[in-house]
Motif scaffolding. Structure first.
Motif, PDB file in Angstrom:
ATOM      1  N   ARG A 124       0.826  -1.209   0.000  1.00  0.00           N
ATOM      2  CA  ARG A 124       0.000   0.000   0.000  1.00  0.00           C
ATOM      3  C   ARG A 124       0.863   1.263   0.000  1.00  0.00           C
ATOM      4  O   ARG A 124       0.593   2.206  -0.735  1.00  0.00           O
ATOM      5  CB  ARG A 124      -0.915  -0.008   1.223  1.00  0.00           C
ATOM      6  CG  ARG A 124      -1.795   1.239   1.333  1.00  0.00           C
ATOM      7  CD  ARG A 124      -2.759   1.105   2.498  1.00  0.00           C
ATOM      8  NE  ARG A 124      -2.062   0.810   3.727  1.00  0.00           N
ATOM      9  CZ  ARG A 124      -1.458   1.736   4.487  1.00  0.00           C
ATOM     10  NH1 ARG A 124      -1.477   3.014   4.101  1.00  0.00           N
ATOM     11  NH2 ARG A 124      -0.855   1.405   5.613  1.00  0.00           N
ATOM     12  N   GLN A 125       1.913   1.292   0.803  1.00  0.00           N
ATOM     13  CA  GLN A 125       2.806   2.451   0.824  1.00  0.00           C
ATOM     14  C   GLN A 125       3.518   2.642  -0.507  1.00  0.00           C
ATOM     15  O   GLN A 125       3.727   3.771  -0.947  1.00  0.00           O
ATOM     16  CB  GLN A 125       3.821   2.290   1.964  1.00  0.00           C
ATOM     17  CG  GLN A 125       3.219   2.369   3.348  1.00  0.00           C
ATOM     18  CD  GLN A 125       4.248   2.123   4.439  1.00  0.00           C
ATOM     19  OE1 GLN A 125       5.355   1.665   4.175  1.00  0.00           O
ATOM     20  NE2 GLN A 125       3.872   2.414   5.685  1.00  0.00           N
ATOM     21  N   ARG A 126       3.869   1.522  -1.160  1.00  0.00           N
ATOM     22  CA  ARG A 126       4.529   1.620  -2.452  1.00  0.00           C
ATOM     23  C   ARG A 126       3.601   2.204  -3.491  1.00  0.00           C
ATOM     24  O   ARG A 126       3.990   3.047  -4.301  1.00  0.00           O
ATOM     25  CB  ARG A 126       5.022   0.232  -2.885  1.00  0.00           C
ATOM     26  CG  ARG A 126       5.947   0.269  -4.107  1.00  0.00           C
ATOM     27  CD  ARG A 126       6.421  -1.125  -4.493  1.00  0.00           C
ATOM     28  NE  ARG A 126       7.153  -1.751  -3.398  1.00  0.00           N
ATOM     29  CZ  ARG A 126       6.742  -2.798  -2.720  1.00  0.00           C
ATOM     30  NH1 ARG A 126       5.560  -3.350  -3.014  1.00  0.00           N
ATOM     31  NH2 ARG A 126       7.467  -3.315  -1.761  1.00  0.00           N
ATOM     32  N   ARG A 127       2.324   1.783  -3.479  1.00  0.00           N
ATOM     33  CA  ARG A 127       1.358   2.344  -4.425  1.00  0.00           C
ATOM     34  C   ARG A 127       1.157   3.834  -4.176  1.00  0.00           C
ATOM     35  O   ARG A 127       1.080   4.632  -5.119  1.00  0.00           O
ATOM     36  CB  ARG A 127       0.021   1.593  -4.301  1.00  0.00           C
ATOM     37  CG  ARG A 127       0.049   0.185  -4.872  1.00  0.00           C
ATOM     38  CD  ARG A 127      -1.364  -0.345  -5.035  1.00  0.00           C
ATOM     39  NE  ARG A 127      -2.063  -0.410  -3.734  1.00  0.00           N
ATOM     40  CZ  ARG A 127      -2.092  -1.470  -2.954  1.00  0.00           C
ATOM     41  NH1 ARG A 127      -1.451  -2.577  -3.318  1.00  0.00           N
ATOM     42  NH2 ARG A 127      -2.758  -1.446  -1.804  1.00  0.00           N
ATOM     43  N   GLU A 128       1.035   4.222  -2.892  1.00  0.00           N
ATOM     44  CA  GLU A 128       0.862   5.634  -2.582  1.00  0.00           C
ATOM     45  C   GLU A 128       2.078   6.449  -3.012  1.00  0.00           C
ATOM     46  O   GLU A 128       1.947   7.572  -3.525  1.00  0.00           O
ATOM     47  CB  GLU A 128       0.628   5.805  -1.081  1.00  0.00           C
ATOM     48  CG  GLU A 128      -0.711   5.232  -0.604  1.00  0.00           C
ATOM     49  CD  GLU A 128      -0.868   5.326   0.904  1.00  0.00           C
ATOM     50  OE1 GLU A 128       0.124   5.718   1.574  1.00  0.00           O
ATOM     51  OE2 GLU A 128      -1.965   5.009   1.403  1.00  0.00           O
ATOM     52  N   LYS A 129       3.284   5.897  -2.823  1.00  0.00           N
ATOM     53  CA  LYS A 129       4.490   6.612  -3.214  1.00  0.00           C
ATOM     54  C   LYS A 129       4.572   6.757  -4.736  1.00  0.00           C
ATOM     55  O   LYS A 129       4.943   7.819  -5.253  1.00  0.00           O
ATOM     56  CB  LYS A 129       5.719   5.872  -2.677  1.00  0.00           C
ATOM     57  CG  LYS A 129       7.034   6.599  -2.907  1.00  0.00           C
ATOM     58  CD  LYS A 129       8.201   5.810  -2.339  1.00  0.00           C
ATOM     59  CE  LYS A 129       8.085   5.722  -0.822  1.00  0.00           C
ATOM     60  NZ  LYS A 129       9.302   5.060  -0.244  1.00  0.00           N
ATOM     61  N   ILE A 130       4.207   5.693  -5.456  1.00  0.00           N
ATOM     62  CA  ILE A 130       4.232   5.767  -6.916  1.00  0.00           C
ATOM     63  C   ILE A 130       3.233   6.800  -7.415  1.00  0.00           C
ATOM     64  O   ILE A 130       3.532   7.605  -8.314  1.00  0.00           O
ATOM     65  CB  ILE A 130       3.936   4.377  -7.523  1.00  0.00           C
ATOM     66  CG1 ILE A 130       5.103   3.415  -7.230  1.00  0.00           C
ATOM     67  CG2 ILE A 130       3.698   4.484  -9.023  1.00  0.00           C
ATOM     68  CD1 ILE A 130       4.826   1.990  -7.652  1.00  0.00           C
ATOM     69  N   PHE A 131       2.047   6.827  -6.834  1.00  0.00           N
ATOM     70  CA  PHE A 131       1.038   7.815  -7.242  1.00  0.00           C
ATOM     71  C   PHE A 131       1.512   9.236  -6.940  1.00  0.00           C
ATOM     72  O   PHE A 131       1.370  10.136  -7.787  1.00  0.00           O
ATOM     73  CB  PHE A 131      -0.278   7.526  -6.516  1.00  0.00           C
ATOM     74  CG  PHE A 131      -1.350   8.532  -6.809  1.00  0.00           C
ATOM     75  CD1 PHE A 131      -2.037   8.504  -8.021  1.00  0.00           C
ATOM     76  CD2 PHE A 131      -1.687   9.512  -5.876  1.00  0.00           C
ATOM     77  CE1 PHE A 131      -3.025   9.433  -8.298  1.00  0.00           C
ATOM     78  CE2 PHE A 131      -2.681  10.435  -6.138  1.00  0.00           C
ATOM     79  CZ  PHE A 131      -3.341  10.397  -7.357  1.00  0.00           C
ATOM     80  N   ALA A 132       2.083   9.444  -5.749  1.00  0.00           N
ATOM     81  CA  ALA A 132       2.561  10.785  -5.392  1.00  0.00           C
ATOM     82  C   ALA A 132       3.671  11.244  -6.326  1.00  0.00           C
ATOM     83  O   ALA A 132       3.683  12.391  -6.803  1.00  0.00           O
ATOM     84  CB  ALA A 132       3.046  10.805  -3.941  1.00  0.00           C
ATOM     85  N   HIS A 133       4.613  10.344  -6.629  1.00  0.00           N
ATOM     86  CA  HIS A 133       5.696  10.707  -7.534  1.00  0.00           C
ATOM     87  C   HIS A 133       5.183  10.956  -8.953  1.00  0.00           C
ATOM     88  O   HIS A 133       5.696  11.851  -9.649  1.00  0.00           O
ATOM     89  CB  HIS A 133       6.758   9.611  -7.555  1.00  0.00           C
ATOM     90  CG  HIS A 133       7.683   9.651  -6.370  1.00  0.00           C
ATOM     91  ND1 HIS A 133       7.311   9.204  -5.116  1.00  0.00           N
ATOM     92  CD2 HIS A 133       8.953  10.111  -6.241  1.00  0.00           C
ATOM     93  CE1 HIS A 133       8.320   9.358  -4.277  1.00  0.00           C
ATOM     94  NE2 HIS A 133       9.334   9.913  -4.935  1.00  0.00           N
ATOM     95  N   ALA A 134       4.177  10.202  -9.371  1.00  0.00           N
ATOM     96  CA  ALA A 134       3.611  10.429 -10.710  1.00  0.00           C
ATOM     97  C   ALA A 134       2.970  11.811 -10.794  1.00  0.00           C
ATOM     98  O   ALA A 134       3.132  12.531 -11.794  1.00  0.00           O
ATOM     99  CB  ALA A 134       2.592   9.342 -11.038  1.00  0.00           C
ATOM    100  N   VAL A 135       2.248  12.202  -9.753  1.00  0.00           N
ATOM    101  CA  VAL A 135       1.634  13.536  -9.740  1.00  0.00           C
ATOM    102  C   VAL A 135       2.702  14.616  -9.746  1.00  0.00           C
ATOM    103  O   VAL A 135       2.607  15.619 -10.476  1.00  0.00           O
ATOM    104  CB  VAL A 135       0.708  13.680  -8.520  1.00  0.00           C
ATOM    105  CG1 VAL A 135       0.207  15.113  -8.388  1.00  0.00           C
ATOM    106  CG2 VAL A 135      -0.472  12.728  -8.642  1.00  0.00           C
TER     107      VAL A 135
END
Length: 309
Positions: free
Chosen positions: A31-42
């Motif tokens: 879950r943290q990895r998905r959130e980090k990937i989404f934040a970095h994509a934004v």
């Protein structure tokens, strides 16, 4: 008894599968990895949106006028960078006569530094007087300073211009800088910071025989250096981006700033524009503010994130 009578066998209740700590840790990490990937994509998308126009200007400054005049917008650098930047530095760009970008950059840098230093000096002294001196009408004086925040520059433009004309300060660096060095915002910020300084320091300075100016120099200024650095960056960019007042007060081309010069380079129609030298001048205009922000980034962040504020 009913189950025995019917000859059927009762099924045992389902057993809950135990969730191990390792499984929970793996799920949390996913879950943290998905959130980090989404934040970095934004963040990357935001950076691309901001950087793309700058990249277009940078690439356009390396092509010839014919390529850009046809409406082509190359995405890769060309081979005319040296001549474009040399022409922009010495002569400016566009068909309308302007000074070279070198002179305009010097004028803008001098104006921005004088505005930033003047605003900080006046705001430090005014905030120090409001916080540490007891005199009749002290709160009234502060609120008068604060109320000026509600007056936009356009409201004060005509009377300020008339004052400069009466003082014969048009077409001078003094007339360009003097009306812009008072800052109610900086005064308010310094006042709020000075109020967080313990009163014991002022009492200790009095016991040591230090006067107000020595207390200001030896105690207040060292404690305020991060705030001063943060405000210097903000006020430098504020002074660098000034357009309306320099356009009104300056007619001498030797005192023209880069922001006003860029607007004059563009002209009135696309057919009159030499976009290669205009973009080279625009890229040169970006460098001093970027240099100030990068050079003072550490103090800028400290000044904005101190726990006392």
């Amino acid at each position: 008894m009913d189950s025995l009578a019917t000859g059927s066998t009762a099924l045992p209740p389902p057993r809950a599968v135990p969730v191990t700590t390792e499984a929970l840790v793996r799920a949390t990490r996913r879950r943290q990895r998905r959130e980090k990937i989404f934040a970095h994509a934004v963040l990357i998308l935001g950076i691309l949106i901001v950087v793309f126009p700058i990249w277009v200007a940078l690439v356009g400054s390396t092509h010839d006028a014919g390529t850009l005049g046809r409406g082509d917008v190359p995405l890769l650098p060309g081979t005319h960078a040296v001549e474009n930047y040399t022409a922009a530095w010495n002569q400016g760009g566009g068909r309308i006569a302007t000074g070279g970008a070198g002179l305009m950059l010097l004028n803008s840098a001098l104006m921005a530094v004088l505005i930033a230093v003047g605003k900080i000096a006046i705001s430090l002294l005014s905030a120090f007087a409001v916080v540490y001196f007891r005199f009749p009408g002290r709160n009234i004086a502060f609120w008068i300073i604060f109320i000026t925040l509600m007056l936009p520059v356009e409201v004060r433009l005509i009377p300020t211009f008339q004052v400069m004309v009466n003082l014969q300060l048009t077409d001078t660096m003094t007339g360009l800088v003097l009306p812009l060095i008072a800052s109610a915002t900086a005064t308010l910020l310094f006042r709020q910071f000075f109020m967080t300084i313990p009163d014991e320091l002022a009492e200790a300075a009095k016991l040591d025989g230090a006067g107000p100016l020595r207390f200001f120099r030896d105690v207040v200024l060292p404690l305020s250096r991060n705030s001063i650095a943060a405000l210097f960056v903000i006020l430098f960019i504020y002074g660098w981006n000034q357009y309306l007042w320099p356009l009104l007060i300056i007619n001498d081309k030797s005192l023209e700033t880069i922001v006003v010069g860029l607007s004059k380079m563009i002209g009135t129609g696309d057919s009159q524009n030499e976009w290669n030298t205009i973009m080279a001048s625009a890229v040169l205009a970006l460098l001093p503010p970027v240099f100030v922000v990068v050079a003072m980034q550490r103090w800028f962040v400290r000044g904005l994130t101190e726990t006392e504020k």
